[in-house]
Write an enzyme that holds these catalytic residues in place. Sequence first.
Site, PDB file in Angstrom:
ATOM      1  N   THR A 141      14.276 -43.465   4.649  1.00 48.68           N
ATOM      2  CA  THR A 141      14.700 -43.202   3.745  1.00 48.68           C
ATOM      3  C   THR A 141      16.500 -42.277   3.391  1.00 48.68           C
ATOM      4  O   THR A 141      17.025 -43.031   1.923  1.00 48.68           O
ATOM      5  CB  THR A 141      14.095 -42.103   3.362  1.00 48.68           C
ATOM      6  N   ALA A 168       5.460 -40.393  -5.251  1.00 43.02           N
ATOM      7  CA  ALA A 168       5.928 -41.708  -6.336  1.00 43.02           C
ATOM      8  C   ALA A 168       4.885 -42.866  -6.334  1.00 43.02           C
ATOM      9  O   ALA A 168       5.297 -43.521  -4.738  1.00 43.02           O
ATOM     10  CB  ALA A 168       6.982 -41.815  -7.124  1.00 43.02           C
ATOM     11  N   ARG A 179      10.071 -28.196  -4.475  1.00 40.78           N
ATOM     12  CA  ARG A 179      10.746 -27.829  -3.563  1.00 40.78           C
ATOM     13  C   ARG A 179      11.422 -27.142  -3.509  1.00 40.78           C
ATOM     14  O   ARG A 179      11.687 -26.427  -2.571  1.00 40.78           O
ATOM     15  CB  ARG A 179      12.253 -29.017  -4.052  1.00 40.78           C
ATOM     16  N   GLU A 193       8.673 -36.051   2.106  1.00 37.69           N
ATOM     17  CA  GLU A 193       9.281 -36.941   0.913  1.00 37.69           C
ATOM     18  C   GLU A 193       8.927 -38.290   1.719  1.00 37.69           C
ATOM     19  O   GLU A 193       9.016 -39.055   0.839  1.00 37.69           O
ATOM     20  CB  GLU A 193      10.283 -36.469   0.476  1.00 37.69           C
ATOM     21  N   CYS A 201       0.685   0.904   7.475  1.00 39.23           N
ATOM     22  CA  CYS A 201      -1.001   1.550   6.675  1.00 39.23           C
ATOM     23  C   CYS A 201      -1.862   2.098   6.018  1.00 39.23           C
ATOM     24  O   CYS A 201      -2.012   2.646   6.001  1.00 39.23           O
ATOM     25  CB  CYS A 201      -0.858   0.299   5.200  1.00 39.23           C
ATOM     26  N   LEU A 255      18.392 -33.990  -1.606  1.00 38.36           N
ATOM     27  CA  LEU A 255      16.873 -33.798  -0.707  1.00 38.36           C
ATOM     28  C   LEU A 255      17.682 -31.689  -1.604  1.00 38.36           C
ATOM     29  O   LEU A 255      17.236 -30.967  -1.396  1.00 38.36           O
ATOM     30  CB  LEU A 255      16.860 -33.253   0.456  1.00 38.36           C
ATOM     31  N   TRP A 293      13.450 -46.073 -10.384  1.00 38.29           N
ATOM     32  CA  TRP A 293      12.209 -45.267 -10.707  1.00 38.29           C
ATOM     33  C   TRP A 293      10.746 -45.751 -10.793  1.00 38.29           C
ATOM     34  O   TRP A 293      10.794 -46.109 -12.074  1.00 38.29           O
ATOM     35  CB  TRP A 293      12.796 -43.814 -11.681  1.00 38.29           C
ATOM     36  N   GLU A 324       1.121  -0.635   0.192  1.00 43.69           N
ATOM     37  CA  GLU A 324      -0.322   0.165  -0.217  1.00 43.69           C
ATOM     38  C   GLU A 324       0.195   1.571  -0.228  1.00 43.69           C
ATOM     39  O   GLU A 324       0.092   2.195  -0.748  1.00 43.69           O
ATOM     40  CB  GLU A 324      -1.422  -0.247   1.108  1.00 43.69           C
ATOM     41  N   SER A 378       2.867 -40.980  10.374  1.00 38.13           N
ATOM     42  CA  SER A 378       3.379 -40.267  11.627  1.00 38.13           C
ATOM     43  C   SER A 378       2.356 -38.885  11.615  1.00 38.13           C
ATOM     44  O   SER A 378       1.515 -38.385  12.488  1.00 38.13           O
ATOM     45  CB  SER A 378       4.781 -40.372  12.001  1.00 38.13           C
TER      46      SER A 378
END
Length: 364
Positions: free
Chosen positions: A202, A160, A190, A292, A91, A210, A176, A59, A300
């Site tokens: 993992t 996936a 990501r 992921e 503002c 990552l 994959w 603003e 969880s």
Amino acid sequence: MVPEEMSNPHEVLMQQAIELAKKGGGTTHPNPRVGAIVVNNGEVVGLGWHKRAGGPHAEAVALQVAGKRARGGTLYVTLEPCASHGRTPACTEAIRRAGIRHVVYASSDPNPKMAGGHKILEAAGISVTAGVLRAQAEGLNLPFFHYLRTGRPYVTAKAAISLDGKMATRTHQSQWISGEASRLHAQRLRAASDAIIVGAGTLKHDNPSLTVRGVPIIGDVPLRVVMCFETPKFFADCKLLSAEAPARFYVRSINAHTEQWRQAGVAIEQVGSLGDALKHLARDGRLQLLLEGGGELHASFLEAHCTDELVLYQAPILIGGRDAVSLWSGRGVDTMAEAPHLEQVERLMLDSDQMIRGRIVYPD
């Protein structure tokens, strides 16, 4: 000039303000993205957007551009003008001084320290119209709104999966399942996240990096996070030890491996629960999280009702086997009445994969 043929000029101008707000993507964190337009006698005389935390609000920028031409005009802004002085002046006071006669805003400010601007404006004799394109404006700042309403970050889970809902084989092989187009789409998730989260399983089986690859990062490099019950065994070739992005482990217990990870550059935070870890991430300004997996960590989050959005890349393959890794490998639900479901569902074909995305609704 504002086109005369517009059926709803408020919505058209607010849409323009929303497009301005998008320019602040990745730079206003942890503040919301906001856009503003000043119109007088049918002419746009001022444009502005919030560019960075601590900088002028949208603003104030639009009013400064408009100058004297703002007097008697209308201000369109995507978020209710702030009522209090924070790092920048309120503002509402700038609007009053500029001589604006009408304010149109999209979403109300959920921050109790800044909310109430519409009342101050109305008390000053300025007419106010609220809620124009509210849903679109709130979508700009979903993690911000979610945090202020719930006290925790907004969590998007992505995975996936095969046609039979498996994320990996019984030997934990997952590369994959999905195709290249799906993997590129996941990289965009990501790039828009404040942190990317996996579990100890993992870390052990996949040794993931990552990092964001193949797409531009929006804002800061995402933090790499591992959720563990105890500090995992140290291994020197762990990809999280690279200098590409910071890494952090949340653990419930400290053991002989903890100091090795710390010396290697990984931050270790001891917490008592998943909720504590999420609160710590929020206090650190990490409001948009990408989960992921694997299957136990997804379970969880789902069982704690902490997953807010789900993105699945379903590939046309079958894995089978009761020992294969499922998306929800925990206890699950006992009855259909307890099952969470998706709303605002989006489907997109990515080559031969189907992307399914939606907001998770948990039963009361």
